[in-house]
Design an enzyme around this catalytic site. Structure first.
Site, PDB file in Angstrom:
ATOM      1  N   LEU A   1      -3.641 -11.839   6.834  1.00  0.00           N
ATOM      2  CA  LEU A   1      -3.705 -13.027   6.032  1.00  0.00           C
ATOM      3  C   LEU A   1      -3.616 -14.208   6.459  1.00  0.00           C
ATOM      4  O   LEU A   1      -3.314 -15.233   5.568  1.00  0.00           O
ATOM      5  CB  LEU A   1      -3.241 -12.408   4.618  1.00  0.00           C
ATOM      6  CG  LEU A   1      -3.564 -11.141   3.909  1.00  0.00           C
ATOM      7  CD1 LEU A   1      -2.938 -10.785   2.713  1.00  0.00           C
ATOM      8  CD2 LEU A   1      -5.233 -11.431   3.215  1.00  0.00           C
TER       9      LEU A   1
ATOM     10  N   CYS B   1      -3.869  -5.569   0.429  1.00  0.00           N
ATOM     11  CA  CYS B   1      -3.701  -5.507   1.842  1.00  0.00           C
ATOM     12  C   CYS B   1      -2.675  -4.923   2.631  1.00  0.00           C
ATOM     13  O   CYS B   1      -1.346  -4.863   2.126  1.00  0.00           O
ATOM     14  CB  CYS B   1      -3.385  -7.434   2.360  1.00  0.00           C
ATOM     15  SG  CYS B   1      -3.327  -7.461   4.191  1.00  0.00           S
TER      16      CYS B   1
ATOM     17  N   ASN C   1     -10.482  -1.481  -0.171  1.00  0.00           N
ATOM     18  CA  ASN C   1      -9.834  -2.202   1.029  1.00  0.00           C
ATOM     19  C   ASN C   1      -9.584  -0.964   2.040  1.00  0.00           C
ATOM     20  O   ASN C   1      -9.999   0.253   1.805  1.00  0.00           O
ATOM     21  CB  ASN C   1      -8.877  -3.066   0.525  1.00  0.00           C
ATOM     22  CG  ASN C   1      -8.274  -4.258   1.488  1.00  0.00           C
ATOM     23  OD1 ASN C   1      -8.770  -4.139   2.543  1.00  0.00           O
ATOM     24  ND2 ASN C   1      -7.646  -4.971   1.237  1.00  0.00           N
TER      25      ASN C   1
ATOM     26  N   GLY D   1     -17.484   0.585   4.885  1.00  0.00           N
ATOM     27  CA  GLY D   1     -18.295   1.496   5.914  1.00  0.00           C
ATOM     28  C   GLY D   1     -20.102   1.190   5.620  1.00  0.00           C
ATOM     29  O   GLY D   1     -20.631   2.005   6.115  1.00  0.00           O
TER      30      GLY D   1
HETATM   31  C1  SIN Z   1      -5.515  -9.032   6.877  1.00  0.00           C
HETATM   32  O1  SIN Z   1      -5.863 -10.037   6.810  1.00  0.00           O
HETATM   33  O2  SIN Z   1      -4.605  -8.569   7.552  1.00  0.00           O
HETATM   34  C2  SIN Z   1      -6.466  -8.179   6.221  1.00  0.00           C
HETATM   35  C3  SIN Z   1      -6.869  -8.546   4.727  1.00  0.00           C
HETATM   36  C4  SIN Z   1      -6.988  -7.156   3.934  1.00  0.00           C
HETATM   37  O3  SIN Z   1      -6.895  -6.274   4.422  1.00  0.00           O
HETATM   38  O4  SIN Z   1      -6.779  -7.370   2.546  1.00  0.00           O
END
Ligand code: SIN
Length: 318
Positions: A75, A132, A194, A246
């Site tokens: 993130l 996430c 996600n 996907g």
């Molecule tokens: C990330 O920034 O690690 C990915 C974001 C997410 O999977 O929500």
């Protein structure tokens, strides 16, 4: 050829068409301005934004897999103030709806972000990231517990006047139970799904290939999981669902709509072909026309019905 209406609403959020680009795969939009037709999208969902800037996880952050990719970006983002100052002005000028993906470490942080973004010209909706897999605090910790998922969602919904989507994780035992609780939180819809937690290990060294060890798997490999999630949640929860996971071609997007999604997000396929989302909309619209449907929304939910709905079809000779 039948004229096809592509417009739809998700609560108060009005979209010109059901094809969005997924958070984290499209930066803040401007990065793709010369690579595809941004203005043909239904919505741009931004990279996740937090109150403070985040440096993200150590590299390597992405690994290609046989049918997709693993990421552990963590993130990384410039923080909400830099987003408002440097990124939002460009987003204000585009035609698609702008959905800001938000992320916090505490419920209060999610609420403060929603308040800060509320009323800003050019922002049409928020997408709450409670899924996430790549951060220690927040993220999936909120999305894997139905009560916490409800509390975050309700707090964000109360903290702003914007329509709110909640992006849920597939890394849970009972997604339907979580979706049912979130549906009571006053939100406009759900984004499903996600990434799935995954890992790659270098067979030579025995070491994890991602800097953070474990990451999130996206791409065609996860589509059947995403379709199942959308199908089960749409059967149980009366809330619009945006399908994600996907999508590579328009047929995949129609599959999501058959499962009950009202809209879709194209994710990591954009990395391979930035024009993927444009092709998905064109193909979906042409298919609807070929089927004699007057709207892309008529492509929804046939998998739930005992027979294919005929209400929107042209009668013979009409
Ligand atoms: C990330 O920034 O690690 C990915 C974001 C997410 O999977 O929500």
């Amino acid at each position: 050829m039948t004229k096809v209406n592509t417009a739809l609403s998700i609560g108060e959020l009005k979209l010109a068409n059901p094809v969005m680009v997924a958070s984290g795969t499209f930066g803040f939009g401007e990065e793709y301005a010369d690579l595809m037709d941004v203005n043909a999208l239904g919505a741009v969902v931004t990279k996740g934004v937090s109150l403070e800037a985040r440096r993200g996880n150590p590299p390597p952050r992405t690994i290609e897999t046989p049918a997709g990719m693993l990421n552990s970006v963590g993130l990384e983002n410039p923080g909400v103030e830099v987003f408002l100052r440097d990124k939002l002005p460009w987003l204000r000028k585009i035609k698609p709806a702008v959905i800001v993906n938000i992320f916090g470490s505490t419920i209060e942080e999610y609420g403060r972000l929603a308040q800060r973004l509320d009323g800003q010209e050019g922002i049409d909706a928020l997408e709450v990231n409670i899924s996430c897999p790549n951060v220690k605090q927040g993220g999936i910790a909120f999305g894997s517990d139905a009560d916490l998922a409800y509390q975050v969602s309700a707090h964000v919904a109360k903290s702003c006047h914007l329509p709110v989507l909640v992006k849920c994780s597939p890394n849970v035992t009972d997604l339907v139970a979580i979706a049912k609780r979130v549906a009571d939180a006053g939100v406009a819809g759900l984004t499903l799904i996600n990434t799935l937690r995954g890992m790659a290990i270098d067979y030579r060294t025995g070491r994890p290939m991602l800097g953070n060890g474990i990451g999130g798997l996206s791409g065609p490999a996860i589509r059947p999981v995403a379709i199942r999630a959308v199908f089960e949640v749409c059967a149980a929860v009366d809330l619009p669902v945006v399908g994600c996971g996907g999508i590579v071609q328009w047929q995949d997007a129609v599959e999501f709509m058959r499962a009950g999604a009202c809209a879709v997000q194209v994710g990591s396929a954009t990395f391979r072909n930035p024009k993927t989302a444009n092709g998905v909309l064109a193909g979906m619209t042409a298919f609807a026309a070929e089927q004699g449907l007057h709207s892309t929304q008529s492509l929804m939910v046939t998998a739930h019905a005992k027979s294919v709905p005929t209400g929107d079809r042209k009668e013979p000779g009409a």
